[in-house]
Design a protein around this motif. Structure first.
Motif, mmCIF file in Angstrom:
data_model
loop_
_atom_site.group_PDB
_atom_site.id
_atom_site.type_symbol
_atom_site.label_atom_id
_atom_site.label_comp_id
_atom_site.label_asym_id
_atom_site.label_seq_id
_atom_site.Cartn_x
_atom_site.Cartn_y
_atom_site.Cartn_z
ATOM 1 N N PRO A 64 0.811 -1.228 0.000
ATOM 2 C CA PRO A 64 0.000 0.000 0.000
ATOM 3 C C PRO A 64 0.836 1.266 0.000
ATOM 4 O O PRO A 64 0.457 2.265 -0.628
ATOM 5 N N THR A 65 1.977 1.237 0.668
ATOM 6 C CA THR A 65 2.833 2.423 0.709
ATOM 7 C C THR A 65 3.496 2.715 -0.635
ATOM 8 O O THR A 65 4.012 3.818 -0.843
ATOM 9 N N ALA A 66 3.500 1.737 -1.549
ATOM 10 C CA ALA A 66 4.111 1.930 -2.866
ATOM 11 C C ALA A 66 3.081 2.233 -3.943
ATOM 12 O O ALA A 66 3.442 2.505 -5.092
ATOM 13 N N ALA A 67 1.785 2.186 -3.596
ATOM 14 C CA ALA A 67 0.734 2.247 -4.607
ATOM 15 C C ALA A 67 0.758 3.535 -5.428
ATOM 16 O O ALA A 67 0.638 3.505 -6.655
ATOM 17 N N ALA A 68 0.897 4.676 -4.768
ATOM 18 C CA ALA A 68 0.898 5.944 -5.499
ATOM 19 C C ALA A 68 2.100 6.039 -6.431
ATOM 20 O O ALA A 68 1.985 6.495 -7.575
ATOM 21 N N GLU A 69 3.254 5.572 -5.962
ATOM 22 C CA GLU A 69 4.470 5.640 -6.781
ATOM 23 C C GLU A 69 4.358 4.749 -8.007
ATOM 24 O O GLU A 69 4.791 5.124 -9.111
ATOM 25 N N VAL A 70 3.788 3.544 -7.849
ATOM 26 C CA VAL A 70 3.649 2.624 -8.973
ATOM 27 C C VAL A 70 2.815 3.252 -10.085
ATOM 28 O O VAL A 70 3.186 3.235 -11.262
ATOM 29 N N VAL A 71 1.679 3.845 -9.715
ATOM 30 C CA VAL A 71 0.812 4.444 -10.727
ATOM 31 C C VAL A 71 1.442 5.703 -11.313
ATOM 32 O O VAL A 71 1.343 5.957 -12.523
ATOM 33 N N ALA A 72 2.112 6.494 -10.492
ATOM 34 C CA ALA A 72 2.777 7.691 -11.009
ATOM 35 C C ALA A 72 3.857 7.309 -12.027
ATOM 36 O O ALA A 72 4.048 8.007 -13.033
ATOM 37 N N ARG A 73 4.524 6.210 -11.786
ATOM 38 C CA ARG A 73 5.585 5.760 -12.698
ATOM 39 C C ARG A 73 5.024 5.246 -14.018
ATOM 40 O O ARG A 73 5.597 5.496 -15.084
ATOM 41 N N LEU A 74 3.884 4.549 -13.951
ATOM 42 C CA LEU A 74 3.331 3.927 -15.147
ATOM 43 C C LEU A 74 2.330 4.809 -15.863
ATOM 44 O O LEU A 74 2.107 4.653 -17.076
ATOM 45 N N GLY A 75 1.691 5.731 -15.150
ATOM 46 C CA GLY A 75 0.615 6.507 -15.742
ATOM 47 C C GLY A 75 -0.640 5.664 -15.864
ATOM 48 O O GLY A 75 -0.783 4.622 -15.221
ATOM 49 N N GLY A 76 -1.562 6.089 -16.700
ATOM 50 C CA GLY A 76 -2.790 5.338 -16.904
ATOM 51 C C GLY A 76 -3.840 5.686 -15.870
ATOM 52 O O GLY A 76 -3.601 6.428 -14.920
#
Length: 359
Positions: free
Chosen positions: A274-286
């Motif tokens: 959960p602590t990585a969720a925002a970073e994952v989406v920011a990195r991939l976009g979409g």
């Protein structure tokens, strides 16, 4: 093939001369399994329902809608909130209860009550040799030896074909309410969800999409009102509250990933910290729908980005492409895990005929 009894199912598997594609309603199939279609929809019907004991025994091909209707008649439910992904995946057909357990399908309430596997009490299934296997029972403290109930959950028909499943069920709550938090960026909105999860207020759903963070509580009306007040003070921001049917509709949208239905591109199901969720989406976009406080991400991306997705979640989760073509749908397994899976396949399906290519 569409057997109508467990005996016919066992005979069909034992007599198979090639691979079998096991299918319930065809609404949750992933990967590239091949073979003659073996449908379980003929194995249908509630075998035992004891509302006072919160126990349900049902044949694997029974439609989920039928199961839910039976339970609703006694104001009970499957606690793990079965998702309906037909709209997201562009599928038709009728979801079956065996397919639910075989895929370990679980909705927003997983953060409170666990997954489908955690509600399963027992299974009957036919292994790859045609032998009928029974494990578990109708109460929780019944497991000796291997816990095949947990093993079959999420195995997607690669170890055995379910013929019967039993579940513990749950009473429907008196009330439910959802806090809707707006005006926060993704990182702050997800942090609010994690704060709610870390609170003592027993939340039953924490999700985010379309710029809104949602926090659900359920139970007795007085308890729900108290917890809503405490959570409102805890999370801050622009908070409104929806209750009853409006709250239920909001969570069906999360459960069934409605915001991403009809969107062009590949759909990825990402499990991560959960602590990585925002970073994952920011990195991939979409465009994303976050569930489980950020632990589950549904993400729409342009085709051909599988390598980028794998790199974004490396070391902190895994990703499955649930809609789209090209390359494997499932993430590569670590060598140790692959060896364990191969050993289990050899034990339960020595001919390798069940859902070959699924995982």
């Amino acid at each position: 093939m569409r057997p109508s009894s467990e005996t016919e199912l066992a005979e069909a598997v034992a007599g198979a001369s090639g691979p079998l594609l096991v299918r319930g309603g065809g609404t949750r199939t992933l990967g590239h399994a091949v073979g003659e279609v073996l449908e379980t929809g003929g194995l249908s019907g509630v075998q035992l329902y004891e509302p006072g004991a919160l126990t349900l025994v049902v044949r694997a091909g029974t439609p989920v809608a039928e199961v839910e209707a039976v339970l609703a008649g006694e104001r009970q439910r499957l606690a793990f909130e079965v998702p309906d992904l037909r709209g997201l995946l562009g599928r038709e057909g009728v979801s079956t209860i065996g397919g639910v357990l075989a895929s370990n399908a679980s909705g927003p309430r997983r953060v409170q009550v666990g997954a489908a596997r955690d509600a399963a009490l027992g299974v009957r299934f036919v292994d790859g040799t045609g032998a009928v296997v029974k494990n578990g029972g109708r109460v929780m403290k019944n497991v000796t030896g291997y816990d095949l109930v947990k093993l079959l959950a999420g195995s997607r028909g690669t170890l055995g074909v379910l013929s019967e499943v039993s579940f513990k069920v749950q009473a429907q709550p008196e009330a439910e309410a959802t806090l809707v938090i707006e005006g926060l960026e993704d990182a702050a909105g997800l942090a609010a969800l994690r704060s709610a999860l870390g609170s003592p207020f027993d939340v039953s759903g924490v999700a985010r999409h379309s710029g809104r963070s949602l926090i659900r509580v359920e139970g007795m009306a007085g308890s729900v009102a108290y917890r809503v007040g405490e959570l409102r003070a805890r999370v801050g921001g622009e908070v409104s509250v929806i209750e009853g049917d409006a709250s239920a509709r909001a969570w069906r949208e999360v459960r069934d990933v409605v915001p991403l239905q009809g969107k062009a591109g590949d759909v990825w199901r990402i499990s991560t910290l959960p602590t990585a969720a925002a970073e994952v989406v920011a990195r991939l976009g979409g465009e994303a729908v976050w569930d489980w406080g950020g632990g589950l991400i549904w993400l729409v991306l342009a085709p051909g980005r599988g390598a980028e997705v794998a790199a974004a979640v490396a070391g902190r989760g895994h990703a499955t492409r649930v809609r789209g073509e090209g390359g494997p749908a499932f993430p590569a397994e670590a060598p140790e895990v692959a060896a364990l899976v191969a050993g289990l396949k050899t034990k339960f399906d020595p001919r390798g005929i069940l859902n070959r290519g699924m995982i």
